[in-house]
Write a protein that holds these residues in place. Structure first.
Motif, PDB file in Angstrom:
ATOM      1  N   ARG A 165       9.007  16.849  32.948  1.00  0.00           N
ATOM      2  CA  ARG A 165       8.686  15.530  32.416  1.00  0.00           C
ATOM      3  C   ARG A 165       9.042  15.441  30.929  1.00  0.00           C
ATOM      4  NH1 ARG A 165       5.812  13.258  36.569  1.00  0.00           N
ATOM      5  NH2 ARG A 165       4.715  14.744  37.917  1.00  0.00           N
ATOM      6  N   VAL A 167       8.039  14.557  28.041  1.00  0.00           N
ATOM      7  CA  VAL A 167       6.857  14.129  27.292  1.00  0.00           C
ATOM      8  C   VAL A 167       7.218  13.767  25.855  1.00  0.00           C
ATOM      9  CG1 VAL A 167       4.554  14.781  26.499  1.00  0.00           C
ATOM     10  CG2 VAL A 167       5.374  15.561  28.738  1.00  0.00           C
ATOM     11  N   GLU A 168       8.009  14.606  25.211  1.00  0.00           N
ATOM     12  CA  GLU A 168       8.358  14.353  23.814  1.00  0.00           C
ATOM     13  C   GLU A 168       9.130  13.043  23.671  1.00  0.00           C
ATOM     14  OE1 GLU A 168       7.190  15.911  21.402  1.00  0.00           O
ATOM     15  OE2 GLU A 168       6.383  17.717  22.358  1.00  0.00           O
ATOM     16  N   ASP A 188      -1.501  12.172  21.891  1.00  0.00           N
ATOM     17  CA  ASP A 188      -0.700  13.255  22.468  1.00  0.00           C
ATOM     18  C   ASP A 188      -1.490  14.013  23.525  1.00  0.00           C
ATOM     19  OD1 ASP A 188       0.863  12.372  20.396  1.00  0.00           O
ATOM     20  OD2 ASP A 188       1.345  14.381  19.628  1.00  0.00           O
ATOM     21  N   ASP A 189      -2.750  14.329  23.238  1.00  0.00           N
ATOM     22  CA  ASP A 189      -3.569  15.106  24.173  1.00  0.00           C
ATOM     23  C   ASP A 189      -3.723  14.371  25.502  1.00  0.00           C
ATOM     24  OD1 ASP A 189      -3.875  17.137  22.381  1.00  0.00           O
ATOM     25  OD2 ASP A 189      -5.905  16.569  21.747  1.00  0.00           O
ATOM     26  N   TRP A 192      -0.411  14.655  27.463  1.00  0.00           N
ATOM     27  CA  TRP A 192      -0.220  15.984  28.056  1.00  0.00           C
ATOM     28  C   TRP A 192      -1.186  16.228  29.206  1.00  0.00           C
ATOM     29  CZ3 TRP A 192       3.921  18.773  27.533  1.00  0.00           C
ATOM     30  CH2 TRP A 192       4.696  18.656  26.385  1.00  0.00           C
ATOM     31  N   THR A 193      -2.416  15.735  29.078  1.00  0.00           N
ATOM     32  CA  THR A 193      -3.387  15.890  30.172  1.00  0.00           C
ATOM     33  C   THR A 193      -2.925  15.148  31.418  1.00  0.00           C
ATOM     34  OG1 THR A 193      -5.240  16.165  28.643  1.00  0.00           O
ATOM     35  CG2 THR A 193      -5.768  15.457  30.888  1.00  0.00           C
ATOM     36  N   THR A 195       0.192  14.363  32.262  1.00  0.00           N
ATOM     37  CA  THR A 195       1.350  15.010  32.879  1.00  0.00           C
ATOM     38  C   THR A 195       0.942  16.265  33.652  1.00  0.00           C
ATOM     39  OG1 THR A 195       1.834  16.217  30.820  1.00  0.00           O
ATOM     40  CG2 THR A 195       2.945  14.115  31.167  1.00  0.00           C
ATOM     41  N   ALA A 196      -0.063  16.973  33.161  1.00  0.00           N
ATOM     42  CA  ALA A 196      -0.546  18.149  33.890  1.00  0.00           C
ATOM     43  C   ALA A 196      -1.139  17.733  35.238  1.00  0.00           C
ATOM     44  CB  ALA A 196      -1.579  18.899  33.052  1.00  0.00           C
ATOM     45  N   ASP A 199       1.695  16.824  37.542  1.00  0.00           N
ATOM     46  CA  ASP A 199       2.376  18.026  38.022  1.00  0.00           C
ATOM     47  C   ASP A 199       1.551  18.753  39.075  1.00  0.00           C
ATOM     48  OD1 ASP A 199       4.685  17.739  36.566  1.00  0.00           O
ATOM     49  OD2 ASP A 199       4.007  18.984  34.885  1.00  0.00           O
TER      50      ASP A 199
END
Length: 297
Positions: A165, A167-168, A188-189, A192-193, A195-196, A199
């Motif tokens: 993914r 993300v950046e 950001d957190d 990322w959470t 996307t985890a 996944d």
């Protein structure tokens, strides 16, 4: 003949209370390509006609306006205003159309997934907590031009590309937009959470790029009216998997009462006249209308 196929939701053997049977089809479905400028809206149409009533309506439409069988498609239908007017009048009180602006749908998904804990009711009238924030971001974002389009496209890629993914890229697209209170909360957190969880195939999350599910939910809620359950026959649609429908059915249940979604089977519009009528209605509404919910009356 209706069938469950790879998806669908078998009706319960016992159906407490009143049940209404509807047939549905959509127009404008474009998979995960939600930013296609040629198809900005998806319409979800439904009718409560019996098979016999649908056959009579189609036969009369063809006879009255001299349509050949292969011409009974919404594109040619709209070139015959008198035919469309007659068709809508014939469906008075027996049909409903729910339209979804795909761009706004993407914004609601961004806000729901990154600011809350959405269920399969997200995107419907049952989950309105984040709608003001989504509306504010949508209205502000549209003034940002290409940067706004890039932000939405980055979210589509973020949601679509499993295990790789970008993300950046999404974070850079967020930061390129003018400052906005909602964007400040898309930290950001949180990204990322999310996307985890994607996944990990967290199935408690509603599909990020699937507007057909909330459209179906709104259709069911309309026909239910809080008084009866709804049994759906739907044109074949790969997005309506058994697992998704089961989670949607559960999300629509209220306070321990049976879910208004009694079951869903699939049928080919070429073989089910009720679905063919819904197909005509969905295509006509998408080509002729605006991205607002409307009901034939």
């Amino acid at each position: 003949m209706a069938r469950v196929l790879q998806g669908g939701l078998l009706p319960a053997q016992t159906r407490p209370g009143a049940v209404v049977e509807i047939a549905c089809d959509e127009s404008g479905f474009s998979g995960t390509n939600l930013l296609d400028p040629a198809s900005p809206v998806i319409t979800h149409a439904s009718v409560d006609l019996s098979a016999g009533e649908a056959v009579e309506l189609i036969d009369e439409l063809r006879g009255r306006f001299a349509f050949a069988p292969y011409e009974l498609k919404s594109g040619k239908f709209l070139r015959r205003p008198r035919a469309l007017e007659w068709f809508l009048a014939a469906l008075g009180g027996r049909a409903h159309v729910h339209a979804v602006d795909k761009e706004f749908f993407l914004v609601t998904r961004i806000v729901d997934l990154l600011l809350g804990e959405p269920s399969y009711a997200a995107g419907t009238r049952l989950a309105q907590a984040h709608r003001p924030a989504a509306r504010a971001l949508y209205e502000a974002g549209r003034a940002a031009g290409d940067d706004w389009t890039a932000f939405l496209a980055a979210f589509v890629e973020l949601a679509r590309e499993k295990h790789r993914r970008p993300v950046e890229q999404f974070l850079r697209a967020r930061d390129a937009l003018p400052a906005h209170p909602v964007l400040a909360e898309l930290t950001d957190d949180r990204v990322w959470t999310l996307t985890a969880r994607l996944d990990d195939d967290d199935r408690s999350l509603p599909p990020p790029l699937e507007p057909l599910l909330p459209a179906l939910a709104e259709t069911v809620l309309f026909w239910s009216g809080g008084r009866r359950r709804v049994l759906v026959t739907h044109d074949e649609q790969s997005a309506l998997t058994a697992g998704r429908l089961a989670r949607l059915q559960e999300a629509l249940a209220d306070g321990g009462h049976p879910s208004p979604l009694a079951g869903l089977t699939m049928a080919d519009s070429r073989h089910d006249p009720r679905v063919q009528v819904a197909d005509l209605l969905a295509g006509s509404a998408r080509r002729a209308g605006s991205p607002e919910k409307r009901t034939a009356s």
